[in-house]
Design a protein around this motif. Structure first.
Motif, short mmCIF file in Angstrom:
data_model
loop_
_atom_site.label_atom_id
_atom_site.label_comp_id
_atom_site.label_asym_id
_atom_site.label_seq_id
_atom_site.Cartn_x
_atom_site.Cartn_y
_atom_site.Cartn_z
N GLY A 1 0.78 -1.22 0.00
CA GLY A 1 0.00 0.00 0.00
C GLY A 1 0.81 1.28 0.00
O GLY A 1 0.24 2.37 0.08
N GLU A 2 2.11 1.18 -0.15
CA GLU A 2 3.00 2.35 -0.09
C GLU A 2 3.20 2.95 -1.47
O GLU A 2 3.17 2.25 -2.48
CB GLU A 2 4.35 1.92 0.49
N VAL A 3 3.44 4.26 -1.51
CA VAL A 3 3.89 4.92 -2.73
C VAL A 3 5.32 5.38 -2.50
O VAL A 3 5.57 6.24 -1.66
CB VAL A 3 3.01 6.14 -3.10
N ARG A 4 6.25 4.77 -3.22
CA ARG A 4 7.67 5.16 -3.11
C ARG A 4 8.08 5.89 -4.38
O ARG A 4 7.86 5.40 -5.49
CB ARG A 4 8.58 3.95 -2.90
N GLY A 5 8.67 7.05 -4.21
CA GLY A 5 9.19 7.79 -5.35
C GLY A 5 10.61 7.36 -5.66
O GLY A 5 11.42 7.18 -4.76
N LEU A 6 10.89 7.20 -6.95
CA LEU A 6 12.24 6.90 -7.41
C LEU A 6 12.67 8.10 -8.25
O LEU A 6 12.13 8.34 -9.33
CB LEU A 6 12.27 5.62 -8.25
N VAL A 7 13.62 8.87 -7.72
CA VAL A 7 13.94 10.19 -8.25
C VAL A 7 15.36 10.23 -8.79
O VAL A 7 16.27 9.61 -8.25
CB VAL A 7 13.80 11.25 -7.13
N GLY A 8 15.54 11.00 -9.85
CA GLY A 8 16.87 11.22 -10.40
C GLY A 8 16.76 11.90 -11.75
O GLY A 8 15.69 11.93 -12.35
N GLU A 9 17.86 12.44 -12.21
CA GLU A 9 17.86 13.11 -13.50
C GLU A 9 17.80 12.10 -14.64
O GLU A 9 17.89 10.88 -14.42
CB GLU A 9 19.13 13.97 -13.63
N SER A 10 17.65 12.57 -15.87
CA SER A 10 17.63 11.69 -17.02
C SER A 10 18.93 10.90 -17.09
O SER A 10 20.02 11.46 -16.92
CB SER A 10 17.45 12.50 -18.31
N GLY A 11 18.82 9.60 -17.33
CA GLY A 11 20.00 8.75 -17.41
C GLY A 11 20.44 8.18 -16.08
O GLY A 11 21.45 7.46 -16.01
N HIS B 1 21.37 8.04 -8.83
CA HIS B 1 22.25 8.70 -9.79
C HIS B 1 23.26 7.70 -10.30
O HIS B 1 23.87 6.95 -9.52
CB HIS B 1 22.99 9.89 -9.16
N ALA B 2 23.43 7.64 -11.62
CA ALA B 2 24.38 6.72 -12.26
C ALA B 2 24.15 5.29 -11.79
O ALA B 2 25.10 4.52 -11.62
CB ALA B 2 25.82 7.16 -11.98
N GLY B 3 22.87 4.93 -11.60
CA GLY B 3 22.54 3.56 -11.22
C GLY B 3 22.81 3.22 -9.77
O GLY B 3 22.69 2.06 -9.38
N ARG B 4 23.15 4.23 -8.95
CA ARG B 4 23.44 4.00 -7.53
C ARG B 4 22.42 4.74 -6.66
O ARG B 4 22.04 5.86 -6.99
CB ARG B 4 24.84 4.48 -7.16
N VAL B 5 22.01 4.11 -5.58
CA VAL B 5 21.15 4.79 -4.62
C VAL B 5 22.02 5.67 -3.74
O VAL B 5 22.94 5.20 -3.07
CB VAL B 5 20.38 3.77 -3.76
N LEU B 6 21.72 6.99 -3.74
CA LEU B 6 22.50 7.92 -2.95
C LEU B 6 21.83 8.27 -1.63
O LEU B 6 22.51 8.62 -0.66
CB LEU B 6 22.74 9.22 -3.74
N GLU B 7 20.49 8.20 -1.61
CA GLU B 7 19.78 8.56 -0.38
C GLU B 7 18.36 8.01 -0.47
O GLU B 7 17.80 7.88 -1.55
CB GLU B 7 19.74 10.08 -0.22
N GLU B 8 17.80 7.66 0.70
CA GLU B 8 16.42 7.22 0.75
C GLU B 8 15.86 7.47 2.15
O GLU B 8 16.61 7.69 3.10
CB GLU B 8 16.29 5.74 0.39
N GLY B 9 14.54 7.44 2.25
CA GLY B 9 13.91 7.64 3.54
C GLY B 9 12.50 8.18 3.38
O GLY B 9 11.94 8.21 2.28
N GLU B 10 11.91 8.59 4.50
CA GLU B 10 10.61 9.24 4.46
C GLU B 10 10.72 10.53 3.64
O GLU B 10 11.66 11.30 3.83
CB GLU B 10 10.13 9.56 5.87
N THR B 11 9.77 10.75 2.76
CA THR B 11 9.85 11.91 1.86
C THR B 11 9.97 13.22 2.63
O THR B 11 10.81 14.07 2.30
CB THR B 11 8.61 11.95 0.94
N ALA B 12 9.16 13.39 3.64
CA ALA B 12 9.20 14.64 4.40
C ALA B 12 10.57 14.86 5.03
O ALA B 12 11.08 15.99 5.04
CB ALA B 12 8.12 14.61 5.49
#
Length: 295
Positions: free
Chosen positions: A34-44, A229-240
């Protein structure tokens, strides 16, 4: 929270002209029920490639170099291909980026929705069209019976996106991957689409992996987020928390480059080229270590 999707240490490379370029470098993330997780990053950054890996829709020249993709506790990468294909559209659904190229231009809207329902739910043609009418009404399309008879080019871009959203939720999936579904829409329609996805997520109880480059969208709809970024996770957590107290310099740079309605006169600051260069240098260093480790 039980993870509907758990990607761990995923490596993907694309081969071209005898060489391989890494597009995912040990990427990991989880999406709870039931969660909505955003996956964010620039093009590429590798966002859509991660989504394609989950869906099993990687390009023919892609090679998975390691990692696991668990869906409801089962590793999709170890699953027989016919069984995995049977999950697509039924338990794992996609809302694609471009509605005009994602719908068949020579088939009516109703027929395209009905074929999914008949394939996965074994409905009769009549029952599938009745259900298609209900689905169009569920995504707030007026005169759904009339729209069923139209071709994609005869309806607006916002309506086409609503049709794709209806198709994604048609079979009560456990996971929906929304790949930049608001990119081609104007701001007013974008807001309506975000509200629609959230309403359907609550109604159907689905988890959503929302792929986007827009931090404003993430702030509106996502409870958690992952920065890639560049296929690596740099940061994650609660959006707020991430938006209020970003830890990684890249996340802080993305926020600084985002327009703010509450500070319209503030000058935007582009992501520093030196930061991007250092991130890519680190990615290539890890590539060399990986090759040396496998040698």
């Amino acid at each position: 929270m039980t993870a509907v999707l758990a990607v761990h240490d995923l490596h993907v490379a694309i081969g071209e002209r005898g060489r391989a370029a890494n597009v995912l470098r040990g990427a990991s993330l989880e999406v709870g029920a039931g969660e909505v997780r955003g996956l964010v990053g620039e093009s590429g950054a590798g966002k859509s490639m991660l989504g394609r890996a989950v869906l099993g829709l990687l390009p023919a020249n892609a090679v998975i170099g390691g990692g696991t993709i668990l869906f409801e506790g089962r590793d999709l990468l170890a699953m027989p291909e016919p069984e995995r294909r049977g999950l697509l559209g039924r338990r794992i659904a996609l809302i694609p980026q471009d509605p005009i190229t994602s719908l068949n231009p020579v088939k009516r809207v109703g027929a395209q929705i009905a074929v999914t329902l008949r394939h996965h739910l074994a409905l009769s043609k009549r029952a599938a069209l009745e259900r298609a009418t209900e689905l169009l009404a569920e995504v707030a399309i007026r005169e759904p019976r009339r729209v069923l008879e139209l071709y994609p080019h005869e309806i607006s871009g916002g309506m086409r996106q609503r049709v794709l959203i209806a198709m994604a939720f048609a079979c009560d999936p456990g996971l929906v991957i929304a790949d930049e579904p608001t990119t081609a829409l104007d701001v007013t329609v974008q807001r309506q689409v975000l509200q629609l996805v959230e309403r359907l997520r609550q109604r159907h109880g689905a988890a959503v992996l929302f792929i986007t480059h827009d931090l404003g969208v993430v702030a509106k709809i996502c409870r958690t987020m992952t920065v890639l970024h560049a296929g690596r996770v740099l940061e994650e957590g609660e959006t707020a928390d991430v938006l209020a107290r970003p830890r990684h310099p890249y996340t802080r740079a993305l926020l600084a480059a985002t327009p703010r309605a509450d500070r319209p006169a503030e000058a935007l600051r582009p992501v520093p080229p030196a930061l991007i260069e250092s991130l890519w240098s680190e990615a290539h260093r890890l590539d060399r270590l990986d090759v040396a480790g496998r040698a």
